[in-house]
Enzyme design. Structure first.
Site, mmCIF file in Angstrom:
data_model
loop_
_atom_site.group_PDB
_atom_site.id
_atom_site.type_symbol
_atom_site.label_atom_id
_atom_site.label_comp_id
_atom_site.label_asym_id
_atom_site.label_seq_id
_atom_site.Cartn_x
_atom_site.Cartn_y
_atom_site.Cartn_z
ATOM 1 N N HIS A 150 -18.129 -6.195 11.537
ATOM 2 C CA HIS A 150 -19.412 -5.628 11.157
ATOM 3 C C HIS A 150 -20.520 -6.183 12.051
ATOM 4 O O HIS A 150 -20.888 -7.343 11.956
ATOM 5 C CB HIS A 150 -19.780 -5.862 9.689
ATOM 6 C CG HIS A 150 -20.763 -4.833 9.183
ATOM 7 N ND1 HIS A 150 -20.356 -3.683 8.533
ATOM 8 C CD2 HIS A 150 -22.106 -4.760 9.259
ATOM 9 C CE1 HIS A 150 -21.426 -2.960 8.216
ATOM 10 N NE2 HIS A 150 -22.498 -3.590 8.652
ATOM 11 N N ASP A 151 -21.014 -5.324 12.900
ATOM 12 C CA ASP A 151 -22.098 -5.639 13.841
ATOM 13 C C ASP A 151 -21.703 -6.633 14.936
ATOM 14 O O ASP A 151 -22.576 -7.171 15.621
ATOM 15 C CB ASP A 151 -23.346 -6.139 13.108
ATOM 16 C CG ASP A 151 -24.047 -5.025 12.342
ATOM 17 O OD1 ASP A 151 -23.695 -3.851 12.569
ATOM 18 O OD2 ASP A 151 -24.932 -5.324 11.523
ATOM 19 N N GLY A 196 -16.578 -1.000 15.722
ATOM 20 C CA GLY A 196 -16.747 0.431 15.881
ATOM 21 C C GLY A 196 -18.113 0.816 16.403
ATOM 22 O O GLY A 196 -18.265 1.236 17.549
ATOM 23 N N HIS A 197 -19.134 0.653 15.582
ATOM 24 C CA HIS A 197 -20.464 1.167 15.912
ATOM 25 C C HIS A 197 -20.967 0.633 17.248
ATOM 26 O O HIS A 197 -21.357 1.411 18.131
ATOM 27 C CB HIS A 197 -21.446 0.802 14.795
ATOM 28 C CG HIS A 197 -22.824 1.338 15.019
ATOM 29 N ND1 HIS A 197 -23.159 2.648 14.784
ATOM 30 C CD2 HIS A 197 -23.953 0.735 15.476
ATOM 31 C CE1 HIS A 197 -24.427 2.839 15.077
ATOM 32 N NE2 HIS A 197 -24.942 1.699 15.505
ATOM 33 N N HIS A 205 -17.272 11.129 7.781
ATOM 34 C CA HIS A 205 -16.809 10.846 9.147
ATOM 35 C C HIS A 205 -15.287 10.992 9.182
ATOM 36 O O HIS A 205 -14.799 12.086 9.443
ATOM 37 C CB HIS A 205 -17.309 9.492 9.663
ATOM 38 C CG HIS A 205 -17.409 8.411 8.644
ATOM 39 N ND1 HIS A 205 -16.325 7.916 7.954
ATOM 40 C CD2 HIS A 205 -18.485 7.694 8.206
ATOM 41 C CE1 HIS A 205 -16.712 6.957 7.135
ATOM 42 N NE2 HIS A 205 -18.014 6.798 7.264
ATOM 43 N N HIS A 261 -12.046 4.133 8.327
ATOM 44 C CA HIS A 261 -12.605 3.829 7.007
ATOM 45 C C HIS A 261 -13.024 5.144 6.359
ATOM 46 O O HIS A 261 -14.193 5.510 6.388
ATOM 47 C CB HIS A 261 -13.792 2.877 7.144
ATOM 48 C CG HIS A 261 -14.295 2.342 5.836
ATOM 49 N ND1 HIS A 261 -14.834 1.083 5.709
ATOM 50 C CD2 HIS A 261 -14.353 2.885 4.601
ATOM 51 C CE1 HIS A 261 -15.203 0.883 4.467
ATOM 52 N NE2 HIS A 261 -14.928 1.975 3.767
ATOM 53 N N GLU A 283 -9.341 0.978 6.082
ATOM 54 C CA GLU A 283 -10.284 0.257 5.232
ATOM 55 C C GLU A 283 -10.789 1.170 4.123
ATOM 56 O O GLU A 283 -10.881 2.379 4.307
ATOM 57 C CB GLU A 283 -11.497 -0.208 6.044
ATOM 58 C CG GLU A 283 -11.183 -1.135 7.185
ATOM 59 C CD GLU A 283 -12.440 -1.533 7.953
ATOM 60 O OE1 GLU A 283 -12.367 -2.539 8.683
ATOM 61 O OE2 GLU A 283 -13.472 -0.845 7.821
ATOM 62 N N ASN A 307 -12.591 0.686 15.603
ATOM 63 C CA ASN A 307 -12.910 1.581 14.496
ATOM 64 C C ASN A 307 -13.445 2.894 15.073
ATOM 65 O O ASN A 307 -14.452 2.902 15.792
ATOM 66 C CB ASN A 307 -13.954 0.926 13.590
ATOM 67 C CG ASN A 307 -14.236 1.734 12.337
ATOM 68 O OD1 ASN A 307 -14.366 2.947 12.384
ATOM 69 N ND2 ASN A 307 -14.359 1.050 11.208
ATOM 70 N N ARG A 341 -20.764 18.902 14.870
ATOM 71 C CA ARG A 341 -20.729 20.243 15.454
ATOM 72 C C ARG A 341 -19.597 21.107 14.907
ATOM 73 O O ARG A 341 -19.487 22.268 15.267
ATOM 74 C CB ARG A 341 -20.570 20.137 16.981
ATOM 75 C CG ARG A 341 -21.809 19.710 17.719
ATOM 76 C CD ARG A 341 -22.874 20.791 17.751
ATOM 77 N NE ARG A 341 -22.453 21.972 18.478
ATOM 78 C CZ ARG A 341 -22.669 22.156 19.781
ATOM 79 N NH1 ARG A 341 -23.298 21.237 20.485
ATOM 80 N NH2 ARG A 341 -22.267 23.253 20.367
ATOM 81 N N THR A 357 -22.933 2.272 4.923
ATOM 82 C CA THR A 357 -21.949 1.436 5.596
ATOM 83 C C THR A 357 -21.645 0.254 4.696
ATOM 84 O O THR A 357 -22.309 0.057 3.666
ATOM 85 C CB THR A 357 -22.469 0.966 6.972
ATOM 86 O OG1 THR A 357 -21.421 0.275 7.658
ATOM 87 C CG2 THR A 357 -23.676 0.055 6.822
#
Length: 238
Positions: free
Chosen positions: A191-192, A214-215, A50, A43, A70, A7, A18, A100
């Site tokens: 997720h996580d 992703g994260h 984002h 997503h 997503e 992701n 920026r 999220t």
């Protein structure tokens, strides 16, 4: 082998902080695939904080592996997906102002809505997946919508795993996965999930097709490097 879909929302967040086009999402997606990832996930949210809707369109031209989009199937999202025709669409019941994803679908309450949406996507040849909590009843409800897959929402697993509650963390997901297998649903998860917990999760979930990360992956890459981290995930997913 369970496929790794990366992701890239967090890369878009960095770019947007920026202005300009650094990091370049299209090059990033191409590089991520060249490092061994088997998919790219985005997503886009209505406020485009984002991933922007234009990003989703532009990525269609460069992603050569599986492309997963997503989101909550509001009209704008549905129009975008039907135009792009990605490999897979993952339906997530996000509120428009959600930071999220924080819950799976109530597949019983929203059954009729999901049936209609999923039929629309499948008529266009797009594989569908529904974001669900690790609840056997929600899995049964998902099977009645006509979806191809479910994506298990793994935040509760990650939290309990980090607290040392390995058995407690994984058991609901094992039960949900067994039911999905019984009903003929493909299984994704996300997720996580992280380098710390992905191997344990994968080893306990039968027929796990794909994870979307992703994260954690981007955060880990700040220390270990993106190419290295992707290969670390691939090694754990074998």
């Amino acid at each position: 082998m369970t496929k790794l879909s990366v992701n890239i929302n967090k890369l878009a967040t960095l770019r947007n902080s920026r202005g300009g086009n650094v990091p370049n999402l299209l090059k990033s997606a191409t590089d991520i695939e060249s490092f061994g990832a088997q998919g790219i996930t985005v997503h886009p949210r209505p406020d485009e904080r984002h991933i922007r809707y234009q990003d989703a369109h532009d990525l269609k031209g460069v992603v050569t592996t599986e492309y997963n989009i997503e989101g909550n199937p509001i009209p704008k999202f549905m129009d975008m997906v039907l135009t792009i025709k990605p490999t897979q669409v993952t339906l997530v019941p996000d509120a428009e102002d959600a930071i999220t994803s924080n819950a799976g679908w109530n597949t019983i309450k929203h059954k009729d809505f999901l049936i209609e949406v999923i039929k629309t996507f499948k008529d266009y040849g797009i594989r569908t997946s529904i974001f669900v909590d690790p609840d056997v009843d929600m899995v049964k409800g998902a099977a009645e919508t006509g979806t191809d897959r479910i994506e298990l929402y793994t935040e509760s697993f990650a939290k309990e795993f980090s607290e040392g509650k390995k058995t407690e963390s994984i058991q609901p997901f094992i039960d949900a996965a067994k039911m999905a297998n019984k009903l003929g649903l493909g299984i994704n998860a996300g997720h996580d999930l992280s380098l710390d917990n992905i191997k344990f999760f994968k080893e306990h979930i039968p027929n796990l097709f794909e994870v979307s990360i992703g994260h954690a992956l981007i955060c880990e890459s700040l220390y270990l490097g993106l190419e290295n981290v992707i290969n670390m995930y691939l090694h754990r997913l074998k």
